[in-house]
Motif scaffolding. Structure first.
Motif, PDB file in Angstrom:
ATOM      1  N   ARG A   3       5.354   3.166  11.299  1.00 32.53           N
ATOM      2  CA  ARG A   3       4.072   2.679  10.800  1.00 32.53           C
ATOM      3  C   ARG A   3       3.195   2.273  11.994  1.00 32.53           C
ATOM      4  NH1 ARG A   3       7.747  -0.492   7.478  1.00 32.53           N
ATOM      5  NH2 ARG A   3       7.758   0.178   5.273  1.00 32.53           N
ATOM      6  N   GLU A  44       3.661  10.299   7.458  1.00 33.68           N
ATOM      7  CA  GLU A  44       3.794   9.247   6.442  1.00 33.68           C
ATOM      8  C   GLU A  44       4.598   9.741   5.231  1.00 33.68           C
ATOM      9  OE1 GLU A  44       0.055   7.322   5.575  1.00 33.68           O
ATOM     10  OE2 GLU A  44       0.129   6.162   7.437  1.00 33.68           O
ATOM     11  N   THR A  70       2.162   6.996   1.120  1.00 38.41           N
ATOM     12  CA  THR A  70       1.046   6.127   0.748  1.00 38.41           C
ATOM     13  C   THR A  70       0.224   6.806  -0.338  1.00 38.41           C
ATOM     14  OG1 THR A  70      -0.621   7.000   2.271  1.00 38.41           O
ATOM     15  CG2 THR A  70       0.928   5.371   3.161  1.00 38.41           C
ATOM     16  N   ASP A  86       0.812  -1.223   0.000  1.00 34.50           N
ATOM     17  CA  ASP A  86       0.000   0.000   0.000  1.00 34.50           C
ATOM     18  C   ASP A  86       0.845   1.272   0.000  1.00 34.50           C
ATOM     19  OD1 ASP A  86       1.013  -0.318   2.574  1.00 34.50           O
ATOM     20  OD2 ASP A  86      -0.765   0.524   3.541  1.00 34.50           O
ATOM     21  N   GLU A  87       2.146   1.155  -0.255  1.00 31.19           N
ATOM     22  CA  GLU A  87       3.042   2.307  -0.167  1.00 31.19           C
ATOM     23  C   GLU A  87       3.610   2.682  -1.533  1.00 31.19           C
ATOM     24  OE1 GLU A  87       4.726   1.649   4.390  1.00 31.19           O
ATOM     25  OE2 GLU A  87       5.903   0.893   2.697  1.00 31.19           O
TER      26      GLU A  87
END
Length: 368
Positions: free
Chosen positions: A117, A138, A149, A29-30
């Motif tokens: 995270r 993030e 993300t 998901d990054e």
């Protein structure tokens, strides 16, 4: 693993140190972003000084802009080569996020200020393989590469200068959004803005866009106040030379419809309330160390006055950043007049110049 160069806060209130780091490959998901530039924000200095106790050593930076180099397998809306502005982190799954208010995400503090995270890991390591705190908003964009993300990366047109737009991800969207998204003044309203830094001047430009007829900017620096007039203020007050509240009420005898406190000073916060008319609304955006207290007259609120805390300008970055870019293109939001560029290895100079008031919005350009 990607080799990168980063500015690391290793000790409380000490200069940042430039070091080589390793960054893990992005998870599903990054995304991995080659950082082109990153704004320097007041919150970076607050955390460097441990006003918010994010674990050290830490890679700061939360106004990044750059080019996507690679994406995880679950990322669908972005691809390598896209230009992006990076903004704040949110989960995207809680009730607040799903209702369109991600700035109230139930995990907002943990995702932006935990230094890792949500599972406690961090993709950043020093040259000896030791984990370094990161994932700041993030992103941790005081580096030549950053993991972000899909949620906090906003795709921007490739004709927009990447080195310029990072501050739209936090400071400038906070000031402009506080006016346009939160206070929402009607055309002809009056507003007093306390602090002529990047947030306050963004708010002044937004107040002009909103059609406010009286825009009063309060600061201690005449050069900044002159710039405020150029950007849309109708009046300025130098708080060294006059009582702010008295000066504002000389301009608007019944008190202003709105005020915005951008300085993080408890004393100024009280002034932002005391200058309000009836009913009147004060927005609080200043980022103060946890535990900061201020005194107010409770009677101030008996006649319908409102105090509201404003997080990230109540902005949904995917919607608001493109809107600000369009305002900039049309000449209505000339935030480029606020910035001064530095190389990454000048980061401590950039922070010092910001704290002294010499520069309004420093932007670090990365040397790849």
């Amino acid at each position: 693993m990607k080799e990168a160069y980063a500015a690391i806060a290793r000790q409380k209130s000490k200069p940042l140190v430039l070091e080589c780091i390793g960054i893990d490959d992005p998870r599903p998901d990054e995304i991995l972003v080659r950082i082109v530039a990153s704004g320097v924000c007041h919150t970076d200095m607050v955390v460097r000084d441990q006003g918010y106790e994010v674990p050290l050593p830490l890679v700061l930076g939360h106004e990044g802009s750059g080019v996507i180099e690679s994406v995880g397998s679950d990322v669908s809306g972005l691809e390598p080569g896209d230009h992006v502005a990076l903004s704040y982190a949110f989960c995207g799954k809680c009730e607040k996020c799903l209702s369109g208010t991600p700035y109230y995400c139930v995990e907002f503090y943990e995702r932006n200020f935990r230094g890792a995270r949500m599972d406690g890991t961090c993709p950043i390591h020093d040259s000896h393989g030791n984990q370094i705190s990161g994932c700041f908003f993030e992103q941790s964009s005081f580096a030549t590469y950053a993991i972000a993300t899909e949620r906090n990366a906003v795709k921007i047109p490739k004709d927009v200068p990447l080195e310029l737009i990072g501050p739209l991800g936090c400071g400038l969207q906070t000031g402009a959004g506080a006016v346009l998204n939160c206070l929402k003044p009607k055309e002809g309203s009056s507003i007093a803005i306390f602090g002529a830094g990047a947030v306050g001047l963004a708010a002044a430009m937004a107040a002009k866009i909103a059609g406010c007829s009286t825009i009063i900017v309060v600061d201690l620096n005449d050069e900044r106040l002159n710039l405020a007039m150029e950007l849309g203020a109708t009046h300025t007050v130098n708080a060294r030379q006059a009582s702010s509240v008295t000066a504002i009420r000389d301009i608007v005898p019944t008190g202003v419809d709105f005020s915005l406190e951008c300085t993080s000073s408890p004393k100024v916060f009280r002034q932002a309330i005391d200058c309000l008319g009836i009913p009147g609304t004060c927005g609080l955006v200043g980022s103060s160390p946890l535990g900061t207290e201020a005194s107010i007259d409770i009677g101030s609120f008996l006649f319908g006055r409102t105090l509201i805390g404003v997080v990230e300008g109540q902005s949904v970055p995917a919607d608001f950043i493109p809107q600000l870019i369009e305002y900039w293109k049309s000449g209505r939001f000339p935030f480029d007049k606020l910035v001064q560029f530095y190389d990454l290895d000048q980061i401590n100079e950039a922070m010092a110049d910001s704290e002294s008031g010499k520069v309004i919005k420093p932007i670090l350009r990365m040397q790849q």
